[in-house]
Write an enzyme that holds these catalytic residues in place. Structure first.
Site, PDB file in Angstrom:
ATOM      1  N   GLY A  19       7.453  19.352  80.726  1.00 44.43           N
ATOM      2  CA  GLY A  19       7.850  17.901  81.310  1.00 44.43           C
ATOM      3  C   GLY A  19       7.400  16.430  80.484  1.00 44.43           C
ATOM      4  NE  ARG A  26      13.574  26.036  85.188  1.00 48.42           N
ATOM      5  CZ  ARG A  26      12.809  25.743  86.491  1.00 48.42           C
ATOM      6  NH1 ARG A  26      12.831  26.815  87.565  1.00 48.42           N
ATOM      7  NH2 ARG A  26      11.916  24.457  87.350  1.00 48.42           N
ATOM      8  CB  SER A  27       8.318  27.019  80.606  1.00 46.80           C
ATOM      9  OG  SER A  27       9.154  25.999  81.183  1.00 46.80           O
ATOM     10  CB  CYS A  85       5.174   4.717  86.761  1.00 51.75           C
ATOM     11  SG  CYS A  85       6.567   4.913  87.662  1.00 51.75           S
ATOM     12  NE  ARG A 130      15.116   5.470  88.140  1.00 53.97           N
ATOM     13  CZ  ARG A 130      13.587   6.463  88.077  1.00 53.97           C
ATOM     14  NH1 ARG A 130      13.317   4.992  87.161  1.00 53.97           N
ATOM     15  NH2 ARG A 130      13.490   6.800  88.617  1.00 53.97           N
ATOM     16  CG  HIS A 154       8.605   1.547  84.599  1.00 55.48           C
ATOM     17  ND1 HIS A 154       9.921   2.305  83.910  1.00 55.48           N
ATOM     18  CD2 HIS A 154       8.787   2.271  85.699  1.00 55.48           C
ATOM     19  CE1 HIS A 154       9.307   2.921  85.385  1.00 55.48           C
ATOM     20  NE2 HIS A 154       8.842   2.971  86.378  1.00 55.48           N
ATOM     21  CD  GLN A 159       7.370   6.953  84.138  1.00 53.40           C
ATOM     22  OE1 GLN A 159       7.831   7.397  83.089  1.00 53.40           O
ATOM     23  NE2 GLN A 159       7.385   7.251  85.340  1.00 53.40           N
TER      24      GLN A 159
HETATM   25  P1  A2P Z   1      10.094  23.820  83.454  1.00 54.63           P
HETATM   26  O1  A2P Z   1       9.797  22.826  82.221  1.00 54.63           O
HETATM   27  O2  A2P Z   1       9.885  25.085  83.193  1.00 54.63           O
HETATM   28  O3  A2P Z   1      11.245  23.631  84.625  1.00 54.63           O
HETATM   29  P2  A2P Z   1       9.965  16.462  84.493  1.00 54.63           P
HETATM   30  O4  A2P Z   1       9.129  15.601  85.169  1.00 54.63           O
HETATM   31  O5  A2P Z   1      10.012  16.368  82.839  1.00 54.63           O
HETATM   32  O6  A2P Z   1      11.089  17.104  85.023  1.00 54.63           O
HETATM   33  O7  A2P Z   1       9.104  17.738  84.395  1.00 54.63           O
HETATM   34  C1  A2P Z   1       9.111  18.750  86.182  1.00 54.63           C
HETATM   35  C2  A2P Z   1       7.262  20.020  85.121  1.00 54.63           C
HETATM   36  O8  A2P Z   1       7.231  20.251  86.028  1.00 54.63           O
HETATM   37  C3  A2P Z   1       8.331  20.938  83.944  1.00 54.63           C
HETATM   38  O9  A2P Z   1       6.855  21.002  82.766  1.00 54.63           O
HETATM   39  C4  A2P Z   1       8.341  21.625  84.570  1.00 54.63           C
HETATM   40  O10 A2P Z   1       8.683  23.303  84.340  1.00 54.63           O
HETATM   41  C5  A2P Z   1       7.285  21.753  85.637  1.00 54.63           C
HETATM   42  N1  A2P Z   1       7.594  22.845  87.021  1.00 54.63           N
HETATM   43  C6  A2P Z   1       8.881  22.725  87.779  1.00 54.63           C
HETATM   44  N2  A2P Z   1       8.787  23.680  88.688  1.00 54.63           N
HETATM   45  C7  A2P Z   1       7.815  24.253  88.416  1.00 54.63           C
HETATM   46  C8  A2P Z   1       7.371  25.563  89.141  1.00 54.63           C
HETATM   47  N3  A2P Z   1       8.297  25.690  89.951  1.00 54.63           N
HETATM   48  N4  A2P Z   1       6.339  25.826  88.852  1.00 54.63           N
HETATM   49  C9  A2P Z   1       5.377  25.734  88.164  1.00 54.63           C
HETATM   50  N5  A2P Z   1       6.096  24.326  87.251  1.00 54.63           N
HETATM   51  C10 A2P Z   1       7.462  23.956  87.768  1.00 54.63           C
END
Ligand code: A2P
Length: 355
Positions: free
Chosen positions: A29, A56-57, A145, A252, A259, A334
């Site tokens: 993220g 997914r990652s 933040c 926003r 910010h 931020q």
């Molecule tokens: P992923 O990229 O695999 O979805 P942001 O705040 O920029 O949107 O990032 C959110 C972060 O939280 C990302 O790294 C995202 O991973 C992770 N995330 C979202 N859902 C899950 C989950 N179910 N388990 C683990 N990590 C998650």
């Protein structure tokens, strides 16, 4: 006993391992990436880095200080051997997995809103209330933040002259809504320049060349949104001023990652512009940008990528003839002081002192 006192009745306040194993939850993220950058830039004495995200990652390769690190799926077993877990994957994930991490022996620094108001979880901005960390039970919360950035600027003033009231208007960047919102700002701006239609997907309103009331859920009865309520509650908690009256409007603006906020501060007594300027210039984590001759004051483009919060436009509030109020303008990154940097500073404070 509250949630974390139960898990960790006799909390070890510091991390024993001088080269801790650090896990980043939400590594892919917007904040996760900055956590990596901060750890590397500050030479954090890492033993090993574990990158966790959703299924997914899993398998994605990310760069940490020139080294490839493979992202793993976050599971209940992810925290074995982890000394410090930096959470930045939203409140739902924190509520589910922070207790798992604490049970496995990790100290958690949580960037979500899940535990910020929990009585057994300190809410910390190291420049303001580092001492509150002493009372942790395995989890320390990283503030909202706006609250983090604002309190860095307010604390040095409050130490010298008691603050009696705040009036805050924010100009908040896309990064607070995550990496997808930053991308939506880029893509929708390009579409607007090309004269193409664009349907917003992440944010509720057109973002290019527009501003709108913060996208957090709004309470129809009071008209306040969750962001505004968080900033008020957290500012009071961090500054240990539980009754502080705060007026607030959160907006926003189409800025990527810093910010800005206009803050009017009412003090118990008269404070001169000169004294406020001197207090802010000497305070940690702040840089004074207050050049009237050049009309140069804090700007998001100059705060972006900077650890320091920028503060300036220090002037008497014309709305308070008593002379007890000053107006300030503040800008802070931020993703850094508003999130990743503050979390890494907390983690640094938890390390055992070098003998
Ligand atoms: P992923 O990229 O695999 O979805 P942001 O705040 O920029 O949107 O990032 C959110 C972060 O939280 C990302 O790294 C995202 O991973 C992770 N995330 C979202 N859902 C899950 C989950 N179910 N388990 C683990 N990590 C998650």
């Amino acid at each position: 006993m509250t949630q974390f006192q139960d898990i960790l009745a006799s909390a070890a306040h510091r991390v024993a391992n001088p080269n801790p194993v650090v896990a980043i939850v939400g590594a892919t993220g917007a904040v996760g990436v900055e956590l990596m950058t901060c750890l590397a830039a500050r030479n954090f004495p890492l033993g090993r880095l574990k990158l966790l995200a959703s299924a997914r990652s899993a398998g994605k390769v990310m760069d940490f200080a020139g080294q490839p690190v493979v992202v793993e799926e976050l599971t209940e077993a992810s925290f074995e051997g982890v000394d410090i877990a930096l959470f930045s994957a939203g409140a739902t994930i924190s509520r589910k997995f922070a207790p798992v991490a604490v049970r496995a022996g990790a100290l958690v620094v949580d960037n979500s809103s899940a535990f910020r108001m929990a009585s057994d979880v300190p809410l910390v901005v190291p420049e303001v209330n580092a001492g509150a960390m002493q009372a942790h039970h395995g989890v320390i919360a990283n503030p909202n933040c706006v609250a983090a950035i604002a309190t860095v600027a307010l604390a040095p003033l409050h130490r010298a002259h008691a603050i009696r009231r705040l009036n805050i208007a924010t100009y908040q960047a896309a990064s607070g809504a995550g990496a997808a919102a930053m991308e939506e700002l880029r893509v929708s701006t390009q579409a607007a320049i090309n004269g193409e239609a664009f349907a917003p997907k992440v944010l509720p309103h057109p973002y290019a060349f527009n501003i709108f009331s913060h996208n957090a859920a709004i309470d129809p009865a009071t008209g306040y949104n969750d962001e505004e309520l968080k900033v008020v509650a957290e500012t009071r908690r961090i500054m240990d001023l539980p009754e502080l009256p705060v007026s607030i409007t959160c907006i926003r603006v189409p800025v990527l990652r810093a910010h800005a906020m206009a803050i009017t501060v009412e003090f118990a007594d008269v404070v001169s512009e000169e004294e406020a300027r001197a207090l802010l210039a000497a305070a940690p984590g702040l840089r004074l940008v207050d050049d009237r001759a050049a009309n140069h004051f804090p700007m998001p483009c100059e705060a972006s990528g900077q650890d320091d919060v920028l503060v300036g436009r220090i002037r008497r509030d014309l709305g308070d003839p008593s002379g007890r109020s000053l107006a300030l303008f503040v800008a802070g990154d931020q993703l850094l002081k508003g999130a990743a940097l503050n979390a890494v500073q907390i983690a640094e404070t938890l390390l055992a002192p070098v003998a």
